[in-house]
Structure formats: structure tokens, C-alpha cells
Scaffold this motif. Sequence first.
Motif, PDB file in Angstrom:
ATOM      1  N   LYS A 121      69.778 -72.141 -27.109  1.00 49.57           N
ATOM      2  CA  LYS A 121      70.046 -72.096 -25.458  1.00 49.57           C
ATOM      3  C   LYS A 121      68.577 -72.591 -24.722  1.00 49.57           C
ATOM      4  O   LYS A 121      68.638 -73.053 -23.725  1.00 49.57           O
ATOM      5  CB  LYS A 121      70.297 -70.591 -25.485  1.00 49.57           C
ATOM      6  CG  LYS A 121      69.980 -70.009 -24.256  1.00 49.57           C
ATOM      7  CD  LYS A 121      70.848 -68.699 -23.973  1.00 49.57           C
ATOM      8  CE  LYS A 121      69.882 -67.614 -23.779  1.00 49.57           C
ATOM      9  NZ  LYS A 121      70.195 -66.361 -24.152  1.00 49.57           N
ATOM     10  N   SER A 151      66.216 -70.479 -30.391  1.00 44.41           N
ATOM     11  CA  SER A 151      67.685 -70.197 -29.875  1.00 44.41           C
ATOM     12  C   SER A 151      67.888 -71.612 -29.364  1.00 44.41           C
ATOM     13  O   SER A 151      67.314 -72.146 -28.382  1.00 44.41           O
ATOM     14  CB  SER A 151      67.486 -69.257 -28.878  1.00 44.41           C
ATOM     15  OG  SER A 151      68.895 -69.270 -28.020  1.00 44.41           O
ATOM     16  N   GLN A 178      61.007 -61.563 -30.570  1.00 42.33           N
ATOM     17  CA  GLN A 178      61.620 -62.260 -29.545  1.00 42.33           C
ATOM     18  C   GLN A 178      61.080 -63.320 -29.138  1.00 42.33           C
ATOM     19  O   GLN A 178      61.566 -64.337 -28.744  1.00 42.33           O
ATOM     20  CB  GLN A 178      61.141 -61.382 -28.207  1.00 42.33           C
ATOM     21  CG  GLN A 178      62.132 -60.113 -27.973  1.00 42.33           C
ATOM     22  CD  GLN A 178      61.751 -59.422 -26.894  1.00 42.33           C
ATOM     23  OE1 GLN A 178      60.839 -59.384 -26.390  1.00 42.33           O
ATOM     24  NE2 GLN A 178      62.554 -58.308 -26.670  1.00 42.33           N
ATOM     25  N   HIS A 196      62.453 -65.782 -31.362  1.00 45.25           N
ATOM     26  CA  HIS A 196      63.938 -66.196 -30.710  1.00 45.25           C
ATOM     27  C   HIS A 196      63.927 -67.162 -29.686  1.00 45.25           C
ATOM     28  O   HIS A 196      64.802 -68.090 -29.797  1.00 45.25           O
ATOM     29  CB  HIS A 196      64.588 -64.889 -30.287  1.00 45.25           C
ATOM     30  CG  HIS A 196      66.031 -65.086 -29.885  1.00 45.25           C
ATOM     31  ND1 HIS A 196      67.212 -65.199 -30.405  1.00 45.25           N
ATOM     32  CD2 HIS A 196      66.324 -64.917 -28.418  1.00 45.25           C
ATOM     33  CE1 HIS A 196      68.113 -65.590 -29.478  1.00 45.25           C
ATOM     34  NE2 HIS A 196      67.574 -65.455 -28.294  1.00 45.25           N
ATOM     35  N   ARG A 197      63.023 -67.100 -28.987  1.00 46.90           N
ATOM     36  CA  ARG A 197      62.897 -68.012 -27.662  1.00 46.90           C
ATOM     37  C   ARG A 197      62.547 -69.462 -28.204  1.00 46.90           C
ATOM     38  O   ARG A 197      63.039 -70.409 -27.702  1.00 46.90           O
ATOM     39  CB  ARG A 197      61.732 -67.474 -26.780  1.00 46.90           C
ATOM     40  CG  ARG A 197      62.040 -66.590 -25.752  1.00 46.90           C
ATOM     41  CD  ARG A 197      61.221 -66.658 -24.673  1.00 46.90           C
ATOM     42  NE  ARG A 197      59.674 -66.489 -25.058  1.00 46.90           N
ATOM     43  CZ  ARG A 197      59.283 -65.210 -25.308  1.00 46.90           C
ATOM     44  NH1 ARG A 197      59.948 -64.050 -25.195  1.00 46.90           N
ATOM     45  NH2 ARG A 197      58.027 -65.164 -25.804  1.00 46.90           N
TER      46      ARG A 197
END
Length: 224
Positions: free
Chosen positions: A129, A127, A120, A123-124
Motif C-alpha cells: 500500500k 506494505s 510498524q 510494515h511501512r
Amino acid sequence: MRLDQYMGRMGWVSRTQATKILKKHPMTINTDSTTDPSLLVSHNDIIDRPYMGITQHIVRLSVTILLHKPSGYVCSDRHEGQRRSWRDLIEDCPLHKDLRCAWRLDVDTTGLLIASTDGQFIHRIISPKFLCPKTYTVTLKKTITDEDCRQLEAWVMLDDGLTKPAQVQRLSDSSINLTLTEGKYHQVKRMCLAIHNECIWLHRWRVGKRNLWDIPPWQRRLVP
Ligand code: URA
């Protein structure tokens, strides 16, 4: 995580051996001695006097490191006959086999590599986003003009599309700090070519809120 599972994960012994070994060699977890393989260990617990002479071991259920990658190391995993890999620099790191790195660097690029066993967390960072900023010091072959800097900040056209807005800080006639929030393949080098220049030295010193601070080349720091 169960103690026997953790012992196996650390590669100390297999889970089945763990039960037998614990019977003969109780371990101290924080202040309590135990022979129970099903006891749950938590992050930051301290295992003392474990089998095989490991003392004051701090339990790491997940590990995140900041590594200062020197030039000459690839960021892919090592293959037969391949050049040196970043994995050579972390072999003594807890849970090193489970570490994955975020935003790879080219073999000749130096600087900050973040690696974690926590999917996770990775991913942060990667990503699109979250627009994680990455700052590079770039030394160019030729002088870089103000117009070039403005162009890099606005956009440049690469063969896989336009770049997102970036930040440029001029350091000298031929070096800049460049902050990007994306990570296309060889992006910095290709951006330099797009303004008819060439990157001759590339160093990444910041990713998100982490930077290299006092981590010398080849060294790493565990993120607490
Ligand atoms: N951009 C590049 O061109 N190379 C790197 O290693 C990182 C970003």
C-alpha cells in the motif's frame, strides 16, 4: 521499560540478578544515581557506570540500521553449515537478535539493507500500500536498447504476473538505474531475463528516502 527488564534485554544480567546488582552497584541514568530496578528508562537515556564496565550507554528501546551488505552474505538467518549471513555483520549491534530486515537481497546482490526491531516501521516499508521505491543499479550482459528501457518502465510479464510501472535511467550501453515499487522474488533478475538480457551485477542503493551515502561495504549506520 523498567531498568531491570532493559538490563535483561541487553543481555547484561538476568532480571533477578539485576535487583541484587543494582543494590551493590548503583547506576547513573542521565544525571541521577539509582538502585531502583523498577525505574523506567526511555529511548536515548544515557546509562553511565553500569555494572560490567559499560559506560555512556545510550538506551535503545528500538533499533533501526542501514547496512551495506557485501556479496556473499545471505539475508536469511544462519543455519548449520550455511553460508555467511547478514546476521554475522550485526552481532555487535544493540538488540541485534530482534532485528528483522525489510526487502531481502540475494546472496550475490550488494547494497542497502534496512533492518529494524520496530515492526510498524518494517510494515511501512514492505506494505504494498505504501509503494516504497527501491533503486538498483543493474549491469547487464548485453546492450540495453531504448525499447528495452521503455518495456521495463511499462511492464514485463513474469511467471507470477505483470510488473508494476517502474523508472529506468540509462547509465551506459549496458547499465541502468531501475526503480521499483514492488518486490517480487528475484524481480530485477527476472525482469532482465524477460527482455532477453541477463543481470550480471546488482546493487541496491536506495530504499524509500534512505540511501547508502557514505556507508562502506560491511559497515552500517544506526538511524537516530
Ligand atoms: N531483485 C533481484 O533479482 N535480486 C535482489 O537481490 C533484489 C531484487
